[in-house]
Design a protein around this motif. Structure first.
Motif, short mmCIF file in Angstrom:
data_model
loop_
_atom_site.label_atom_id
_atom_site.label_comp_id
_atom_site.label_asym_id
_atom_site.label_seq_id
_atom_site.Cartn_x
_atom_site.Cartn_y
_atom_site.Cartn_z
N CYS A 271 39.35 53.87 2.90
CA CYS A 271 40.05 54.68 1.90
C CYS A 271 39.12 55.72 1.31
O CYS A 271 37.92 55.49 1.18
N TYR A 272 39.72 56.86 0.99
CA TYR A 272 39.02 57.86 0.20
C TYR A 272 39.20 57.48 -1.26
O TYR A 272 40.32 57.25 -1.70
N ILE A 273 38.12 57.45 -1.99
CA ILE A 273 38.18 57.26 -3.43
C ILE A 273 37.87 58.65 -4.00
O ILE A 273 36.83 59.24 -3.69
N MET A 274 38.82 59.17 -4.78
CA MET A 274 38.67 60.52 -5.32
C MET A 274 38.78 60.52 -6.83
O MET A 274 39.52 59.72 -7.39
N GLU A 275 38.07 61.45 -7.43
CA GLU A 275 38.20 61.68 -8.87
C GLU A 275 38.84 63.06 -9.02
O GLU A 275 38.29 64.07 -8.57
N ILE A 276 40.01 63.08 -9.64
CA ILE A 276 40.75 64.32 -9.84
C ILE A 276 40.08 65.11 -10.96
O ILE A 276 39.83 64.58 -12.04
N GLN A 277 39.78 66.38 -10.67
CA GLN A 277 39.12 67.25 -11.65
C GLN A 277 40.06 67.48 -12.84
O GLN A 277 41.25 67.60 -12.68
N GLY A 278 39.48 67.57 -13.99
CA GLY A 278 40.28 67.83 -15.20
C GLY A 278 40.74 66.54 -15.86
O GLY A 278 40.44 66.29 -17.00
N SER A 279 41.44 65.69 -15.10
CA SER A 279 41.99 64.46 -15.70
C SER A 279 41.03 63.28 -15.55
O SER A 279 41.19 62.27 -16.22
N LYS A 280 40.06 63.39 -14.65
CA LYS A 280 39.11 62.31 -14.34
C LYS A 280 39.82 61.06 -13.80
O LYS A 280 39.26 59.98 -13.77
#
Length: 192
Positions: free
Chosen positions: A46-55
Motif C-alpha cells: 500500500c501507498y501511505i500518503m499524507e494529503i497536503q493542507g489537511s495532513k
C-alpha cells in the motif's frame, strides 16, 4: 503435485517515497511510505500518503492506485496549458444549480487537473456579478486549492505564489466582462 496458478499479476509500485501524487477529491499528497498492510485478510503493498493542507493520512493498495485515479502531478510544461484553460472565455451555461453542481463534482472526481481548472474558471466567472450558493462556493474553493497546490509543486514555488498566479489569471479573464451593477442605495429604491 499441485501447481500454483499465476493468475494474480503483481503490480510494482509506480510511486516511491517522497513522490507527490494527486488523489482525486482529496488533493495532492506525498507518498510517505510503501508498506504491507492486511486488507480483508490478505497482505497487500500500500501507498501511505499524507494529503497536503489537511495532513490527512490515507492508505491505498498499490494494485488499486490507478483505479482510484491516483496520478503523478503535472509536468512543469503542462502548467501553461492549465493557465490557458483558466483564461478561456467559456463558461458552463447550465442554469439548474443542482445539475451544474453534479457536473462540476464529477469533473473534480475525475482527477484531471484540466477538468478541475475548468470547474475553477466556470465558478469564478459565474460568481462575477452573482453570489454562488454555499455548496458551489465550497466547490470553487476546493477546485482553486487543487489547482494552486499542483501548480506550486510542479513549478517548485510556495503555494502562496502559485495562488497569486492562479488569482491573477482568473482576474484577467473577467477584465472584458461588464462589471456587476452597483447595489442600490436604500434612498434610491422606489418604495411606492
Amino acid at each position: 503435485m499441485a501447481t500454483k496458478k499465476l493468475t494474480e499479476k503483481v503490480k510494482e509500485p509506480k510511486f516511491k517515497v517522497g513522490d507527490y501524487v494527486v488523489y482525486p477529491i482529496h488533493g495532492v499528497g506525498e507518498v510517505t511510505e510503501v508498506a504491507k498492510k492486511v486488507i480483508l485478510g490478505k497482505k497487500k503493498d500500500c501507498y501511505i500518503m499524507e494529503i497536503q493542507g489537511s495532513k490527512m493520512k490515507v492508505s491505498i493498495p498499490v494494485e488499486r492506485a490507478i483505479d482510484v485515479g491516483i496520478r503523478s502531478i503535472i509536468d512543469k510544461k503542462e502548467i501553461k496549458k492549465v493557465l490557458t484553460l483558466l483564461k478561456k472565455d467559456e463558461i458552463d451555461t447550465e442554469e439548474d444549480w443542482k445539475v451544474r453542481y453534479q457536473n462540476n463534482m464529477n469533473k473534480i472526481k475525475s482527477g484531471s487537473i484540466f477538468e478541475v481548472a475548468d470547474v475553477c474558471r466556470n465558478l469564478y466567472k459565474r460568481a462575477y456579478g452573482k453570489e454562488l450558493s454555499i455548496m458551489e462556493r465550497k466547490l470553487y474553493e476546493s477546485a482553486y486549492n487543487l489547482v494552486k497546490m499542483e501548480i506550486a509543486l510542479s513549478k517548485g514555488v510556495p503555494q502562496e505564489e502559485a495562488g497569486n498566479i492562479v488569482s491573477d489569471v482568473l482576474a484577467a479573464s473577467v477584465q472584458g466582462l461588464a462589471p456587476p451593477p452597483p447595489p442600490k442605495e436604500i434612498d434610491d429604491l422606489d418604495l411606492e
